[in-house]
Design a protein around this motif. Structure first.
Motif, PDB file in Angstrom:
ATOM      1  N   ILE A   1      24.243  55.715  57.508  1.00 52.67           N
ATOM      2  CA  ILE A   1      23.881  54.713  58.654  1.00 52.67           C
ATOM      3  C   ILE A   1      22.873  53.769  57.583  1.00 52.67           C
ATOM      4  N   PHE A   2      22.137  54.363  56.654  1.00 55.53           N
ATOM      5  CA  PHE A   2      21.209  53.509  55.886  1.00 55.53           C
ATOM      6  C   PHE A   2      22.275  52.935  54.788  1.00 55.53           C
ATOM      7  N   ILE A   3      23.188  53.616  54.145  1.00 55.47           N
ATOM      8  CA  ILE A   3      23.751  53.016  53.251  1.00 55.47           C
ATOM      9  C   ILE A   3      24.586  51.830  53.837  1.00 55.47           C
ATOM     10  N   ALA A   4      25.250  51.898  55.117  1.00 55.37           N
ATOM     11  CA  ALA A   4      26.067  50.801  55.824  1.00 55.37           C
ATOM     12  C   ALA A   4      25.164  49.707  55.808  1.00 55.37           C
ATOM     13  N   GLY A   5      24.009  49.924  56.352  1.00 54.16           N
ATOM     14  CA  GLY A   5      23.202  48.908  56.431  1.00 54.16           C
ATOM     15  C   GLY A   5      22.796  48.176  55.016  1.00 54.16           C
ATOM     16  N   ALA A   6      22.417  48.895  54.179  1.00 53.81           N
ATOM     17  CA  ALA A   6      22.257  48.366  52.801  1.00 53.81           C
ATOM     18  C   ALA A   6      23.228  47.716  52.324  1.00 53.81           C
ATOM     19  N   ALA A   7      24.506  48.058  52.374  1.00 56.34           N
ATOM     20  CA  ALA A   7      25.939  47.459  51.751  1.00 56.34           C
ATOM     21  C   ALA A   7      25.935  46.259  52.524  1.00 56.34           C
ATOM     22  N   GLY A   8      25.996  46.488  54.082  1.00 57.83           N
ATOM     23  CA  GLY A   8      26.302  45.560  55.026  1.00 57.83           C
ATOM     24  C   GLY A   8      25.651  44.149  54.989  1.00 57.83           C
ATOM     25  N   TYR A   9      24.432  44.433  54.799  1.00 55.12           N
ATOM     26  CA  TYR A   9      23.316  43.356  54.752  1.00 55.12           C
ATOM     27  C   TYR A   9      23.526  42.501  53.279  1.00 55.12           C
ATOM     28  N   ALA A  10      23.775  43.495  52.173  1.00 54.58           N
ATOM     29  CA  ALA A  10      23.728  42.613  50.965  1.00 54.58           C
ATOM     30  C   ALA A  10      25.257  41.921  50.900  1.00 54.58           C
ATOM     31  N   GLY A  11      26.095  42.135  51.632  1.00 55.42           N
ATOM     32  CA  GLY A  11      27.422  41.666  51.844  1.00 55.42           C
ATOM     33  C   GLY A  11      27.413  40.359  52.653  1.00 55.42           C
ATOM     34  N   ILE A  12      26.351  40.378  53.732  1.00 60.39           N
ATOM     35  CA  ILE A  12      26.409  39.089  54.497  1.00 60.39           C
ATOM     36  C   ILE A  12      25.562  37.956  53.408  1.00 60.39           C
ATOM     37  N   GLU A  13      24.512  38.544  52.892  1.00 62.31           N
ATOM     38  CA  GLU A  13      23.925  37.535  52.008  1.00 62.31           C
ATOM     39  C   GLU A  13      24.863  36.874  50.903  1.00 62.31           C
ATOM     40  N   TYR A  14      25.592  37.818  50.487  1.00 59.05           N
ATOM     41  CA  TYR A  14      26.460  37.173  49.459  1.00 59.05           C
ATOM     42  C   TYR A  14      27.427  36.132  49.982  1.00 59.05           C
ATOM     43  N   LEU A  15      27.745  36.628  51.144  1.00 57.13           N
ATOM     44  CA  LEU A  15      28.884  35.680  51.917  1.00 57.13           C
ATOM     45  C   LEU A  15      27.907  34.381  52.021  1.00 57.13           C
ATOM     46  N   PHE A  16      26.797  34.348  52.668  1.00 55.20           N
ATOM     47  CA  PHE A  16      26.210  33.154  53.133  1.00 55.20           C
ATOM     48  C   PHE A  16      25.401  32.449  51.981  1.00 55.20           C
ATOM     49  N   ARG A  17      24.753  33.044  50.921  1.00 52.74           N
ATOM     50  CA  ARG A  17      23.831  32.638  50.024  1.00 52.74           C
ATOM     51  C   ARG A  17      24.360  32.591  48.591  1.00 52.74           C
ATOM     52  N   GLY A  18      25.334  33.491  48.393  1.00 55.56           N
ATOM     53  CA  GLY A  18      25.765  33.741  47.101  1.00 55.56           C
ATOM     54  C   GLY A  18      25.034  34.779  46.088  1.00 55.56           C
ATOM     55  N   TYR A  19      23.912  35.286  46.732  1.00 51.36           N
ATOM     56  CA  TYR A  19      23.118  36.343  46.012  1.00 51.36           C
ATOM     57  C   TYR A  19      22.361  37.283  46.988  1.00 51.36           C
ATOM     58  N   THR A  20      21.703  38.056  46.611  1.00 48.24           N
ATOM     59  CA  THR A  20      20.835  38.840  47.283  1.00 48.24           C
ATOM     60  C   THR A  20      19.675  39.351  46.376  1.00 48.24           C
ATOM     61  N   HIS A  21      18.956  40.208  47.124  1.00 50.11           N
ATOM     62  CA  HIS A  21      17.742  40.817  46.386  1.00 50.11           C
ATOM     63  C   HIS A  21      17.638  42.189  46.538  1.00 50.11           C
ATOM     64  N   TRP A  22      17.234  43.105  45.573  1.00 48.37           N
ATOM     65  CA  TRP A  22      17.112  44.530  45.821  1.00 48.37           C
ATOM     66  C   TRP A  22      16.215  44.939  47.073  1.00 48.37           C
ATOM     67  N   THR A  23      15.337  44.025  47.146  1.00 50.65           N
ATOM     68  CA  THR A  23      14.514  44.429  48.227  1.00 50.65           C
ATOM     69  C   THR A  23      15.267  44.212  49.906  1.00 50.65           C
ATOM     70  N   MET A  24      16.046  43.042  49.837  1.00 48.22           N
ATOM     71  CA  MET A  24      16.837  43.106  50.876  1.00 48.22           C
ATOM     72  C   MET A  24      18.112  44.253  51.087  1.00 48.22           C
ATOM     73  N   VAL A  25      18.490  44.731  50.317  1.00 48.22           N
ATOM     74  CA  VAL A  25      19.533  45.734  50.257  1.00 48.22           C
ATOM     75  C   VAL A  25      18.631  47.018  50.947  1.00 48.22           C
ATOM     76  N   LEU A  26      17.553  47.272  50.546  1.00 46.82           N
ATOM     77  CA  LEU A  26      16.834  48.238  50.973  1.00 46.82           C
ATOM     78  C   LEU A  26      16.199  47.951  52.647  1.00 46.82           C
ATOM     79  N   THR A  27      15.950  46.903  52.823  1.00 48.38           N
ATOM     80  CA  THR A  27      15.599  46.303  53.977  1.00 48.38           C
ATOM     81  C   THR A  27      16.742  46.456  54.851  1.00 48.38           C
ATOM     82  N   GLY A  28      17.851  45.998  54.711  1.00 49.80           N
ATOM     83  CA  GLY A  28      19.067  45.899  55.531  1.00 49.80           C
ATOM     84  C   GLY A  28      19.321  47.554  55.724  1.00 49.80           C
ATOM     85  N   GLY A  29      19.254  48.506  54.981  1.00 45.13           N
ATOM     86  CA  GLY A  29      19.486  49.935  55.367  1.00 45.13           C
ATOM     87  C   GLY A  29      18.202  50.543  56.313  1.00 45.13           C
ATOM     88  N   ALA A  30      17.325  49.985  56.030  1.00 45.09           N
ATOM     89  CA  ALA A  30      16.038  50.387  57.101  1.00 45.09           C
ATOM     90  C   ALA A  30      15.966  49.781  58.439  1.00 45.09           C
TER      91      ALA A  30
END
Length: 138
Positions: free
Chosen positions: A5-34
């Motif tokens: 679940i954590f990995i899915a949240g981390a990857a999913g949120y990073a994917g959403i940010e890449y789609l909408f902003r074109g980049y993400t930050h490692w803190t957002m990957v961890l936050t998405g998982g949490a």
């Protein structure tokens, strides 16, 4: 299961940010998982709660995480990962009603997509446990 679940949240949120902003930050990957893990734990305990209430609680979970992480990474460390200061109703530029509503919609989508899958998983596990029990009795 929780690590998935954590990995899915981390990857999913990073994917959403890449789609909408074109980049993400490692803190957002961890936050998405949490966030997804916390939401998952909540929904396990709130089985009989209406779906709209679950989505609203999920939006609150994400908004609280976003505010706390924002205070650390944006205010304390000054990394400028995001800035909602131009959004109406923002709080210290870290959260705003528009994005809380976006988190509500995202949580609602997660619930609608994964509730049937969770029902199937739960029923298949009960069946397999029951089958094992009956096999031992015979």
């Amino acid at each position: 299961m929780e690590i998935l679940i954590f990995i899915a949240g981390a990857a999913g949120y990073a994917g959403i940010e890449y789609l909408f902003r074109g980049y993400t930050h490692w803190t957002m990957v961890l936050t998405g998982g949490a966030c997804l893990l916390a939401f998952y734990c909540y929904t396990k305990e709130a089985k009989d709660t209406p779906i709209l209430v679950k989505a609203a609680v999920g939006a609150c979970i994400v908004t609280v995480f976003e505010f706390c992480v924002g205070l650390v990474v944006n205010v304390w460390f000054g990394w400028h990962v995001w800035d909602y200061s131009r959004e109406p109703g923002n709080l210290m530029g870290q959260i705003c009603p528009l994005f809380s509503f976006a988190w509500f919609l995202l949580c609602l989508a997660i619930l609608m997509l994964f509730s049937p899958l969770n029902s199937w998983y739960t029923s298949s596990r009960k069946t397999s446990i029951s089958d094992r029990y009956h096999r031992r009795i015979k």
